[in-house]
Scaffold this active site. Sequence first.
Site, PDB file in Angstrom:
ATOM      1  N   GLU A 245      -4.956  -4.993  10.594  1.00 50.75           N
ATOM      2  CA  GLU A 245      -3.945  -3.958  10.797  1.00 50.75           C
ATOM      3  C   GLU A 245      -4.234  -3.223  12.097  1.00 50.75           C
ATOM      4  OE1 GLU A 245      -2.193  -2.847   6.664  1.00 50.75           O
ATOM      5  OE2 GLU A 245      -3.762  -1.422   7.153  1.00 50.75           O
TER       6      GLU A 245
ATOM      7  N   GLU B 151      -6.696   4.523   7.797  1.00 51.64           N
ATOM      8  CA  GLU B 151      -6.607   5.963   7.487  1.00 51.64           C
ATOM      9  C   GLU B 151      -7.905   6.473   6.878  1.00 51.64           C
ATOM     10  OE1 GLU B 151      -2.904   5.443   5.441  1.00 51.64           O
ATOM     11  OE2 GLU B 151      -2.081   4.881   7.385  1.00 51.64           O
TER      12      GLU B 151
ATOM     13  N   SER C   1       3.810  -1.848  10.215  1.00 56.20           N
ATOM     14  CA  SER C   1       5.263  -1.825  10.399  1.00 56.20           C
ATOM     15  C   SER C   1       5.960  -3.129  10.008  1.00 56.20           C
ATOM     16  CB  SER C   1       5.613  -1.427  11.838  1.00 56.20           C
ATOM     17  OG  SER C   1       5.113  -0.127  12.114  1.00 56.20           O
TER      18      SER C   1
ATOM     19  N   GLY D  18       2.555   2.527  10.675  1.00 54.27           N
ATOM     20  CA  GLY D  18       3.435   3.679  10.494  1.00 54.27           C
ATOM     21  C   GLY D  18       4.163   4.100  11.761  1.00 54.27           C
TER      22      GLY D  18
ATOM     23  N   HIS E  38      -9.447   0.991   5.003  1.00 58.26           N
ATOM     24  CA  HIS E  38      -8.137   1.146   5.649  1.00 58.26           C
ATOM     25  C   HIS E  38      -8.291   2.064   6.856  1.00 58.26           C
ATOM     26  CE1 HIS E  38      -4.018   2.423   6.368  1.00 58.26           C
ATOM     27  NE2 HIS E  38      -3.670   1.279   5.809  1.00 58.26           N
TER      28      HIS E  38
ATOM     29  N   LYS F 287       0.079   4.220  -0.224  1.00 58.70           N
ATOM     30  CA  LYS F 287      -0.586   5.391   0.378  1.00 58.70           C
ATOM     31  C   LYS F 287      -0.390   6.604  -0.541  1.00 58.70           C
ATOM     32  CE  LYS F 287      -0.139   3.167   4.800  1.00 58.70           C
ATOM     33  NZ  LYS F 287      -0.097   3.270   6.262  1.00 58.70           N
TER      34      LYS F 287
ATOM     35  N   ASN G  65       0.868  -1.180   0.000  1.00 65.13           N
ATOM     36  CA  ASN G  65       0.000   0.000   0.000  1.00 65.13           C
ATOM     37  C   ASN G  65       0.909   1.236   0.000  1.00 65.13           C
ATOM     38  OD1 ASN G  65      -1.800   2.043   0.486  1.00 65.13           O
ATOM     39  ND2 ASN G  65      -2.438   1.327   2.512  1.00 65.13           N
TER      40      ASN G  65
HETATM   41  P1  13P Z   1       3.173   0.603   7.583  1.00 69.18           P
HETATM   42  O1  13P Z   1       3.728  -0.655   6.998  1.00 69.18           O
HETATM   43  O2  13P Z   1       3.831   1.843   7.047  1.00 69.18           O
HETATM   44  O3  13P Z   1       3.086   0.547   9.068  1.00 69.18           O
HETATM   45  O4  13P Z   1       1.649   0.704   7.055  1.00 69.18           O
HETATM   46  C1  13P Z   1       0.842  -0.394   7.146  1.00 69.18           C
HETATM   47  C2  13P Z   1      -0.402  -0.130   6.388  1.00 69.18           C
HETATM   48  O5  13P Z   1      -1.181   0.736   6.734  1.00 69.18           O
HETATM   49  C3  13P Z   1      -0.643  -0.924   5.180  1.00 69.18           C
HETATM   50  O6  13P Z   1      -1.932  -0.712   4.680  1.00 69.18           O
END
Ligand code: 13P
Length: 248
Positions: A165, A97, A211, A171, A95, A14, A12
């Site tokens: 997640e 976010e 992560s 993140g 997601h 983002k 992803n």
């Molecule tokens: P990170 O791997 O940057 O923690 O993000 C995970 C994520 O949100 C994947 O959709």
Amino acid sequence: MAAERKFFVGGNFKMNGDRKMLDSIVENLNKTECGNTQVVVAPPTVYLSYVKEKLSDNVNVAAQNCHNVAKGAFTGETSPDMLLDLGISWVILGHSERRHVFGETDELIGKKVQYALEKGMQLIPCIGEKLEEREAGTTEQVVFGQMETIKNNVNDWSRVVIAYEPVWAIGTGKVATPQQAQEVHQKLRQWLAQNVSDAVSKSTRIIYGGSVSAANCKELAKQPDVDGFLVGGASLKPEFSDIIKARC
Ligand code: 13P
């Protein structure tokens, strides 16, 4: 780990990348070999076609979100119909976010799941608890609640890959331990057995996100109920190939 569940690694991106950066990510992906693993990457919407054209056919492309109607007065949105028109058949939905930065509710995510499936798409719906929910001991309650909405809108589980997640791991560099991930994945699988069917519980991929890195992916990949990853930050780096090969 059941043989029928092909290991799945999603990237992803983002809201990251420009053409130059995407070129080098694609170059790296095109030379990464792991025949046993299914790979799907989700670049930002504007770059979906750009990436799809350059990627070899064994890597699929996903959108990071979509709306739940075909067209109309929805400024800024993208429909599954449009994605399919471009040959994009995968989409990430719900997601954290989208939920926590853009205020998407379970109800809206449910509608998106239903509509995208009806159109023939393949989905990666995301679920996961926040830190305060974990600390309050409500992780199960939260993820089961999110699963309930997803379940009520799924009519074909063969096109669904669940991404667990935990919000506190996204993140933050704070990865769930392999035991923490396995515990929730195993409970989710049990939930599927009790609330959908044994067959769906055995065949549905449950992937972990939060992560994930080259350094921690191998131990996570050893867990029997971890069927792959949804990778954020590390999917933009060369180490993404090591993550793809975590179970090769
Ligand atoms: P990170 O791997 O940057 O923690 O993000 C995970 C994520 O949100 C994947 O959709």
